[in-house]
Design a protein around this motif. Structure first.
Motif, mmCIF file in Angstrom:
data_model
loop_
_atom_site.group_PDB
_atom_site.id
_atom_site.type_symbol
_atom_site.label_atom_id
_atom_site.label_comp_id
_atom_site.label_asym_id
_atom_site.label_seq_id
_atom_site.Cartn_x
_atom_site.Cartn_y
_atom_site.Cartn_z
ATOM 1 N N MET A 1 -21.140 -3.711 -6.373
ATOM 2 C CA MET A 1 -20.405 -4.984 -6.320
ATOM 3 C C MET A 1 -20.741 -5.702 -5.011
ATOM 4 N N SER A 2 -20.984 -7.000 -5.109
ATOM 5 C CA SER A 2 -21.328 -7.700 -3.872
ATOM 6 C C SER A 2 -20.105 -7.738 -2.968
ATOM 7 N N THR A 8 -13.099 -11.199 -2.300
ATOM 8 C CA THR A 8 -12.248 -12.134 -3.061
ATOM 9 C C THR A 8 -11.093 -11.363 -3.688
ATOM 10 N N GLU A 9 -11.389 -10.185 -4.256
ATOM 11 C CA GLU A 9 -10.347 -9.352 -4.879
ATOM 12 C C GLU A 9 -9.335 -8.916 -3.822
ATOM 13 N N ILE A 10 -9.866 -8.418 -2.700
ATOM 14 C CA ILE A 10 -8.975 -7.892 -1.660
ATOM 15 C C ILE A 10 -8.071 -9.013 -1.121
ATOM 16 N N LEU A 31 5.096 -5.016 -20.692
ATOM 17 C CA LEU A 31 3.906 -4.180 -20.890
ATOM 18 C C LEU A 31 4.014 -2.892 -20.084
ATOM 19 N N LYS A 32 4.689 -2.958 -18.937
ATOM 20 C CA LYS A 32 4.884 -1.724 -18.147
ATOM 21 C C LYS A 32 5.816 -0.759 -18.885
ATOM 22 N N ALA A 33 6.763 -1.316 -19.661
ATOM 23 C CA ALA A 33 7.670 -0.433 -20.428
ATOM 24 C C ALA A 33 6.856 0.354 -21.449
ATOM 25 N N LEU A 52 -7.016 4.458 -11.007
ATOM 26 C CA LEU A 52 -7.933 3.469 -10.414
ATOM 27 C C LEU A 52 -7.208 2.138 -10.279
ATOM 28 N N GLY A 53 -7.487 1.403 -9.208
ATOM 29 C CA GLY A 53 -6.856 0.088 -9.015
ATOM 30 C C GLY A 53 -5.347 0.205 -9.150
ATOM 31 N N CYS A 54 -4.779 1.183 -8.438
ATOM 32 C CA CYS A 54 -3.368 1.569 -8.641
ATOM 33 C C CYS A 54 -2.381 0.519 -8.147
ATOM 34 N N GLY A 55 -2.821 -0.385 -7.215
ATOM 35 C CA GLY A 55 -1.850 -1.275 -6.580
ATOM 36 C C GLY A 55 -0.736 -0.430 -5.981
ATOM 37 N N THR A 72 -5.856 5.342 -6.128
ATOM 38 C CA THR A 72 -6.953 4.645 -5.442
ATOM 39 C C THR A 72 -6.938 3.149 -5.753
ATOM 40 N N ASP A 73 -7.439 2.386 -4.794
ATOM 41 C CA ASP A 73 -7.539 0.924 -4.966
ATOM 42 C C ASP A 73 -8.512 0.436 -3.895
ATOM 43 N N ILE A 74 -9.022 -0.790 -4.042
ATOM 44 C CA ILE A 74 -9.847 -1.321 -2.948
ATOM 45 C C ILE A 74 -8.994 -2.066 -1.929
ATOM 46 N N THR A 75 -7.757 -2.399 -2.266
ATOM 47 C CA THR A 75 -6.932 -3.165 -1.329
ATOM 48 C C THR A 75 -6.111 -2.194 -0.486
ATOM 49 N N LYS A 76 -6.502 -2.076 0.791
ATOM 50 C CA LYS A 76 -5.906 -1.074 1.684
ATOM 51 C C LYS A 76 -4.389 -1.254 1.793
ATOM 52 N N ILE A 90 -9.210 4.653 -0.627
ATOM 53 C CA ILE A 90 -9.779 3.338 -0.943
ATOM 54 C C ILE A 90 -11.068 3.583 -1.724
ATOM 55 N N VAL A 91 -11.046 3.201 -2.988
ATOM 56 C CA VAL A 91 -12.174 3.500 -3.883
ATOM 57 C C VAL A 91 -12.492 2.253 -4.710
ATOM 58 N N ASP A 92 -13.767 1.909 -4.784
ATOM 59 C CA ASP A 92 -14.214 0.865 -5.711
ATOM 60 C C ASP A 92 -14.255 1.512 -7.098
ATOM 61 N N ALA A 93 -13.547 0.961 -8.034
ATOM 62 C CA ALA A 93 -13.401 1.590 -9.356
ATOM 63 C C ALA A 93 -14.690 1.609 -10.168
ATOM 64 N N GLN A 94 -15.779 1.168 -9.576
ATOM 65 C CA GLN A 94 -17.061 1.249 -10.290
ATOM 66 C C GLN A 94 -17.876 2.475 -9.891
ATOM 67 N N PHE A 108 -6.211 3.665 -16.065
ATOM 68 C CA PHE A 108 -6.623 2.284 -15.756
ATOM 69 C C PHE A 108 -5.510 1.373 -16.261
ATOM 70 N N VAL A 109 -4.746 0.779 -15.385
ATOM 71 C CA VAL A 109 -3.747 -0.211 -15.838
ATOM 72 C C VAL A 109 -4.057 -1.541 -15.140
ATOM 73 N N GLY A 110 -4.511 -2.516 -15.905
ATOM 74 C CA GLY A 110 -4.760 -3.866 -15.357
ATOM 75 C C GLY A 110 -5.823 -3.892 -14.286
ATOM 76 N N ILE A 111 -6.855 -3.082 -14.404
ATOM 77 C CA ILE A 111 -7.878 -3.026 -13.366
ATOM 78 C C ILE A 111 -9.270 -3.340 -13.903
ATOM 79 N N LEU A 112 -9.584 -2.851 -15.107
ATOM 80 C CA LEU A 112 -10.964 -3.045 -15.600
ATOM 81 C C LEU A 112 -11.335 -4.526 -15.672
ATOM 82 N N HIS A 114 -10.809 -6.713 -13.676
ATOM 83 C CA HIS A 114 -11.159 -7.256 -12.354
ATOM 84 C C HIS A 114 -12.561 -6.853 -11.905
ATOM 85 N N LEU A 115 -13.235 -6.040 -12.704
ATOM 86 C CA LEU A 115 -14.519 -5.497 -12.258
ATOM 87 C C LEU A 115 -15.689 -6.301 -12.816
ATOM 88 N N PRO A 116 -16.697 -6.578 -12.001
ATOM 89 C CA PRO A 116 -17.885 -7.249 -12.526
ATOM 90 C C PRO A 116 -18.655 -6.347 -13.470
HETATM 91 C C1 LIG Z 1 -3.362 -6.566 -11.562
HETATM 92 S S1 LIG Z 1 -3.426 -5.394 -10.273
HETATM 93 C C2 LIG Z 1 -2.908 -3.932 -11.119
HETATM 94 C C3 LIG Z 1 -2.245 -2.925 -10.228
HETATM 95 C C4 LIG Z 1 -1.665 -1.691 -10.936
HETATM 96 N N1 LIG Z 1 -2.670 -0.948 -11.643
HETATM 97 C C5 LIG Z 1 -0.537 -2.062 -11.853
HETATM 98 O O1 LIG Z 1 -0.787 -2.373 -13.024
HETATM 99 O O2 LIG Z 1 0.604 -2.101 -11.415
HETATM 100 C C6 LIG Z 1 -5.181 -5.139 -10.077
HETATM 101 C C7 LIG Z 1 -5.543 -4.145 -8.983
HETATM 102 O O3 LIG Z 1 -6.966 -3.909 -9.011
HETATM 103 C C8 LIG Z 1 -7.430 -3.762 -7.691
HETATM 104 N N2 LIG Z 1 -8.888 -3.950 -7.683
HETATM 105 C C9 LIG Z 1 -9.596 -5.084 -7.875
HETATM 106 N N3 LIG Z 1 -10.920 -4.823 -7.832
HETATM 107 C C10 LIG Z 1 -11.044 -3.486 -7.631
HETATM 108 C C11 LIG Z 1 -12.160 -2.605 -7.489
HETATM 109 N N4 LIG Z 1 -13.420 -3.027 -7.532
HETATM 110 N N5 LIG Z 1 -11.918 -1.299 -7.309
HETATM 111 C C12 LIG Z 1 -10.648 -0.815 -7.241
HETATM 112 N N6 LIG Z 1 -9.550 -1.613 -7.339
HETATM 113 C C13 LIG Z 1 -9.749 -2.933 -7.541
HETATM 114 C C14 LIG Z 1 -6.616 -4.770 -6.899
HETATM 115 O O4 LIG Z 1 -6.595 -4.483 -5.529
HETATM 116 C C15 LIG Z 1 -5.229 -4.606 -7.574
HETATM 117 O O5 LIG Z 1 -4.455 -3.645 -6.935
#
Ligand SMILES: C[S@@+](CC[C@H](N)C(=O)[O-])C[C@H]1O[C@@H](n2cnc3c(N)ncnc32)[C@H](O)[C@@H]1O
Length: 244
Positions: A1-2, A8-10, A31-33, A52-55, A72-76, A90-94, A108-112, A114-116
Motif C-alpha cells: 500500500m502506498s 489518508t486512512e490513519i 449491524l454490531k448486534a 484485523l482493522g480492530c479500531g 491489530t489496526d494501522i491507526t495507532k 500495528i499491522v497493515d491488514a494486507q 474482519f469487521v468493516g475493514i476489507l 478500506h483496503l486497496p
Molecule cells: C470502519 S473502522 C472499523 C473498526 C472495527 N473493526 C469495528 O467495526 O468496530 C475501519 C478500521 O480499519 C482500519 N484500517 C484502515 N486501513 C487499514 C489497513 N490497511 N490495515 C489495517 N487497518 C486498517 C482503520 O484504522 C479503522 O480502525
C-alpha cells in the motif's frame, strides 16, 4: 500500500470523536448486534484469535479469558485504546506477520472495504487460517442500496471534493469501496465451507443529518424478513470454516 493511501486512512481514523460518532449510530449498532449474536454462538477455548482493522475492538473482551486475542489496526491511537491482556499490534491488514496455519479465528469487521488490495488480505487469511479454523467477515454489500450511495458519493467528491463529503458524512475515507464478494467466493473454495447472509435491506443516506434516526433499522427489521430483500441487505456476512 502506498504511504499516501495509508496516511489518508490513519488521518481519517485518528479523529476519535468522528469514529465514535459513527460507531454510535443506530444503523451501526444494528449491524454490531448481528456480529455480537454470531460471536456469542462460538465456543472458543485455547484459540489464537486475530482481529484485523480492530479500531476499538468490541470483541476482545469476549475472548480474552480463555484464548489468546491479537488485536491489530494501522491507526495507532485506536490500537492503544484496546486493553491488555489482548496483544495489540500495528499491522497493515494486507500483510499478516504470522506463519502459515497459525490462527484459529480471523475477524474482519468493516475493514476489507478500506483496503486497496482486498484480495491480498483475503489470501493472507486463507494462508494463516488453521485446519478447523474460521474466518468471519462483515462488510458493506455492493449488491444493495449502498451501491447508489457509493456512486453518488463519488460524483459529489468529484464536483465538490472529499472535504465537503466528509462534512456531510462524518467518518469516511475517500478510497473506500465495497466487499469483493466474488474474490471471497473464489478464494474460500476447495478446503473451505462458506455461509453467507445479509441484513439491513433499507438504509437512509449515510449522512450525519440522519445519525440519530432509527427509521432505517425499523424498516429493515420488517423488510429483511421478506424473500429477495434478505439477499440485498447493505451489510454482508460470511462465516467461513476451513475443514483441512
Ligand atoms: C470502519 S473502522 C472499523 C473498526 C472495527 N473493526 C469495528 O467495526 O468496530 C475501519 C478500521 O480499519 C482500519 N484500517 C484502515 N486501513 C487499514 C489497513 N490497511 N490495515 C489495517 N487497518 C486498517 C482503520 O484504522 C479503522 O480502525
Amino acid at each position: 500500500m502506498s504511504d499516501v493511501r495509508l496516511q489518508t486512512e490513519i488521518k481519517a481514523f485518528d479523529d476519535t470523536e468522528a469514529y465514535l460518532e459513527l460507531m454510535a449510530r443506530p444503523y451501526t449498532r444494528r449491524l454490531k448486534a448481528e456480529v455480537d449474536k454470531y460471536m456469542a454462538s462460538l465456543d472458543l477455548r485455547d484459540a489464537v484469535i486475530l482481529e484485523l482493522g480492530c479500531g476499538i475492538s468490541e470483541h476482545a473482551h469476549r475472548f480474552n479469558k480463555d484464548n489468546m486475542m491479537i488485536v491489530t489496526d494501522i491507526t495507532k491511537s485506536l490500537v492503544e485504546k484496546n486493553e491488555p491482556p489482548s496483544t495489540r499490534a500495528i499491522v497493515d491488514a494486507q500483510v499478516f506477520p504470522f506463519k502459515d496455519k497459525a490462527i484459529d479465528f480471523i475477524i474482519f469487521v468493516g475493514i476489507l472495504h478500506h483496503l486497496p488490495d482486498q484480495v491480498k488480505s483475503l489470501l493472507e487469511a486463507a494462508r494463516v487460517c488453521r485446519p478447523n479454523g474460521r474466518i468471519f467477515i462483515c462488510e458493506p454489500h455492493r449488491m444493495s442500496i449502498n451501491f447508489i450511495y457509493y456512486t453518488l458519493r463519488l460524483l459529489v467528491m468529484k464536483i465538490m471534493g472529499a472535504g465537503f463529503v466528509k462534512k456531510l458524512i462524518g467518518c469516511f475515507t475517500p478510497d473506500e469501496v465495497q466487499l469483493d464478494v466474488r474474490a471471497v467466493e473464489r478464494i474460500f473454495a476447495g478446503d473451505f465451507a462458506r455461509h453467507k447472509w445479509t441484513i439491513l435491506s433499507f438504509r437512509l443516506p449515510p449522512l450525519r443529518l440522519f445519525r440519530n434516526s432509527k427509521l432505517d433499522v425499523t424498516l429493515s427489521d420488517f423488510f429483511d424478513r421478506l424473500p429477495v430483500f434478505n439477499r440485498i441487505g447493505t451489510t454482508v456476512f460470511y462465516d467461513i470454516k476451513r475443514f483441512k
